[in-house]
Design a protein around this motif. Sequence first.
Motif, mmCIF file in Angstrom:
data_model
loop_
_atom_site.group_PDB
_atom_site.id
_atom_site.type_symbol
_atom_site.label_atom_id
_atom_site.label_comp_id
_atom_site.label_asym_id
_atom_site.label_seq_id
_atom_site.Cartn_x
_atom_site.Cartn_y
_atom_site.Cartn_z
ATOM 1 N N GLU A 1 36.630 21.612 13.727
ATOM 2 C CA GLU A 1 37.790 21.528 14.612
ATOM 3 C C GLU A 1 37.596 20.446 15.669
ATOM 4 O OE1 GLU A 1 40.802 24.585 16.971
ATOM 5 O OE2 GLU A 1 38.789 25.233 16.390
ATOM 6 N N ASN A 2 38.567 19.516 15.743
ATOM 7 C CA ASN A 2 38.601 18.435 16.744
ATOM 8 C C ASN A 2 37.545 17.358 16.539
ATOM 9 O OD1 ASN A 2 39.268 21.169 18.734
ATOM 10 N ND2 ASN A 2 40.795 19.554 18.531
ATOM 11 N N LEU A 3 36.834 17.351 15.409
ATOM 12 C CA LEU A 3 35.836 16.313 15.123
ATOM 13 C C LEU A 3 36.270 15.544 13.883
ATOM 14 C CD1 LEU A 3 33.118 15.032 15.943
ATOM 15 C CD2 LEU A 3 32.011 16.633 14.354
ATOM 16 N N TRP A 4 36.781 14.337 14.115
ATOM 17 C CA TRP A 4 37.399 13.509 13.065
ATOM 18 C C TRP A 4 36.470 12.358 12.691
ATOM 19 C CZ3 TRP A 4 39.976 8.495 13.811
ATOM 20 C CH2 TRP A 4 40.703 8.076 12.679
ATOM 21 N N THR A 5 36.230 12.178 11.399
ATOM 22 C CA THR A 5 35.250 11.199 10.924
ATOM 23 C C THR A 5 35.867 9.889 10.446
ATOM 24 O OG1 THR A 5 35.292 12.037 8.636
ATOM 25 C CG2 THR A 5 33.747 13.089 10.183
ATOM 26 N N GLY A 6 37.171 9.711 10.624
ATOM 27 C CA GLY A 6 37.829 8.524 10.087
ATOM 28 C C GLY A 6 37.310 7.210 10.632
ATOM 29 N N ILE A 7 36.814 7.210 11.867
ATOM 30 C CA ILE A 7 36.328 5.971 12.474
ATOM 31 C C ILE A 7 35.148 5.401 11.690
ATOM 32 C CG2 ILE A 7 35.022 5.149 14.502
ATOM 33 C CD1 ILE A 7 37.064 6.603 16.231
ATOM 34 N N GLY A 8 34.351 6.261 11.085
ATOM 35 C CA GLY A 8 33.206 5.787 10.328
ATOM 36 C C GLY A 8 33.565 5.007 9.082
ATOM 37 N N ARG A 9 34.821 4.996 8.692
ATOM 38 C CA ARG A 9 35.228 4.183 7.546
ATOM 39 C C ARG A 9 35.115 2.694 7.840
ATOM 40 N NH1 ARG A 9 41.117 5.833 6.244
ATOM 41 N NH2 ARG A 9 40.848 4.108 4.747
ATOM 42 N N ALA A 10 35.086 2.325 9.115
ATOM 43 C CA ALA A 10 35.028 0.891 9.449
ATOM 44 C C ALA A 10 34.111 0.634 10.624
ATOM 45 C CB ALA A 10 36.427 0.357 9.763
ATOM 46 N N ARG A 11 33.080 1.464 10.756
ATOM 47 C CA ARG A 11 32.171 1.258 11.873
ATOM 48 C C ARG A 11 30.805 1.816 11.538
ATOM 49 N NH1 ARG A 11 29.699 2.606 16.514
ATOM 50 N NH2 ARG A 11 30.258 1.452 18.412
ATOM 51 N N SER A 12 29.768 0.994 11.686
ATOM 52 C CA SER A 12 28.415 1.506 11.593
ATOM 53 C C SER A 12 28.071 2.189 12.916
ATOM 54 C CB SER A 12 27.439 0.356 11.334
ATOM 55 O OG SER A 12 26.133 0.833 11.146
ATOM 56 N N GLY A 13 27.075 3.057 12.889
ATOM 57 C CA GLY A 13 26.719 3.767 14.109
ATOM 58 C C GLY A 13 27.585 4.997 14.280
ATOM 59 N N ALA A 14 27.917 5.311 15.534
ATOM 60 C CA ALA A 14 28.727 6.492 15.823
ATOM 61 C C ALA A 14 30.040 6.412 15.051
ATOM 62 C CB ALA A 14 28.993 6.591 17.322
ATOM 63 N N GLY A 15 30.250 7.354 14.129
ATOM 64 C CA GLY A 15 31.366 7.227 13.203
ATOM 65 C C GLY A 15 32.382 8.342 13.265
ATOM 66 N N ALA A 16 32.436 9.080 14.365
ATOM 67 C CA ALA A 16 33.387 10.182 14.482
ATOM 68 C C ALA A 16 33.957 10.220 15.889
ATOM 69 C CB ALA A 16 32.725 11.514 14.132
ATOM 70 N N ALA A 17 35.055 10.931 16.014
ATOM 71 C CA ALA A 17 35.754 11.024 17.296
ATOM 72 C C ALA A 17 36.131 12.464 17.590
ATOM 73 C CB ALA A 17 37.007 10.151 17.293
ATOM 74 N N ILE A 18 36.087 12.805 18.868
ATOM 75 C CA ILE A 18 36.672 14.053 19.345
ATOM 76 C C ILE A 18 38.158 13.797 19.524
ATOM 77 C CG2 ILE A 18 36.695 15.748 21.213
ATOM 78 C CD1 ILE A 18 33.762 14.867 21.783
ATOM 79 N N VAL A 19 38.992 14.567 18.844
ATOM 80 C CA VAL A 19 40.433 14.321 18.812
ATOM 81 C C VAL A 19 41.162 15.574 19.281
ATOM 82 C CG1 VAL A 19 42.411 13.770 17.336
ATOM 83 C CG2 VAL A 19 40.202 12.679 16.906
ATOM 84 N N GLY A 20 42.065 15.400 20.257
ATOM 85 C CA GLY A 20 42.841 16.548 20.679
ATOM 86 C C GLY A 20 43.551 16.328 21.995
#
Length: 357
Positions: free
Chosen positions: A288-307
């Motif tokens: 819940e609230n942890l989205w991994t889409g950023i890692g599709r185009a980024r090395s390193g920290a690849g997830a976001a807190i979303v909400g």
Amino acid sequence: MSGSSPVEVAWFAALCDDDYEFLGVADPALASSWEHCRDITLAADRHGFDNILLPSGYTLGIDSAAFAAAVAPLTDQIQLLLAVRMGEMWLPQLARQLATIDQMLHGRLTINIISSDIPGETLDSGPRYRRTLEWMQVLRALLNGQPVDFHGEFVDLALDPPRASTLSGRCPPFYFGGFSEAAKETAAAAADVFLTWPDTVAAVGDTVADMRRRASRHGRSLRFGLRSHVIVRPTAAEAKTAAARLVSRLDDEAGAAIRRRSLDSASVGVSRQAELRDTSDEHGYAEENLWTGIGRARSGAGAAIVGSPEEVLAKLEDYRQAGIDAFILSGYPHLPECERIGRTVLPGLNHAPLAWS
């Protein structure tokens, strides 16, 4: 979270060409530059963030140390978390440079230790971290104003400390991240704050427990930081829509090329981010609230807190309960997301720079 013990809340200055409106789609207006990164840093200072990470790369963006020296006199209260790659600069000169920047900041320098390969050479993980450990030990001694008589595998140095010293006369805290065995042992032996990347709350708690045990074996203690992206909007639905929009123009091949550009693209930590992404649900949420889409185009920290602001605050509190003392947050584009977090999330946090004895 206002009643919790204080945590440090930092932002991210996109010195390494990591700023987008649409992830993976280059925008010259958001490219790393003095003006753009200065504006991000001053916005974070104005909104009351405690610290800001100044990342370091060779092929990407602008130089972190030169930027820190330039922006230091423009800031009021914010600390600068200056990323330094171990081995890139002659140690005595690095110590003088860092001490001088700390003076310019009136004692507000913190140091992010990076153990990547030096541009133009490649070392296996084991010797690279042995080199990093030697550099950390000698750099700490010099910044503590101590003479050095060190004869190791990578550092062979005998000299007095420079006259230039930090404002306190002590070494600023070392923030350090890494997930290989060699990295964890280096952190346990010589870091002050261990940085981890986005993961499930339970996995972050396991990392904290593991690193506490490792540090204890060295007779030391650590604090813990989480480096994560954030997407906050007035409602949960709006936040999820913003997340989907961020990757709406992303070509997977272009995203893979962006990941390969990073010097840490084959690390254990990056592999864990890929695993988190692969085990997420159909919308890219690992929990819940942890989205991994950023890692599709980024090395390193690849997830976001979303909400929503309330959901983001609750998620940060969950991580705090897992042992996190510091958060290094970012969002796309970095300037407007900094403004949103500053207005809607930061007031709900009991935050302050980490206190060091």
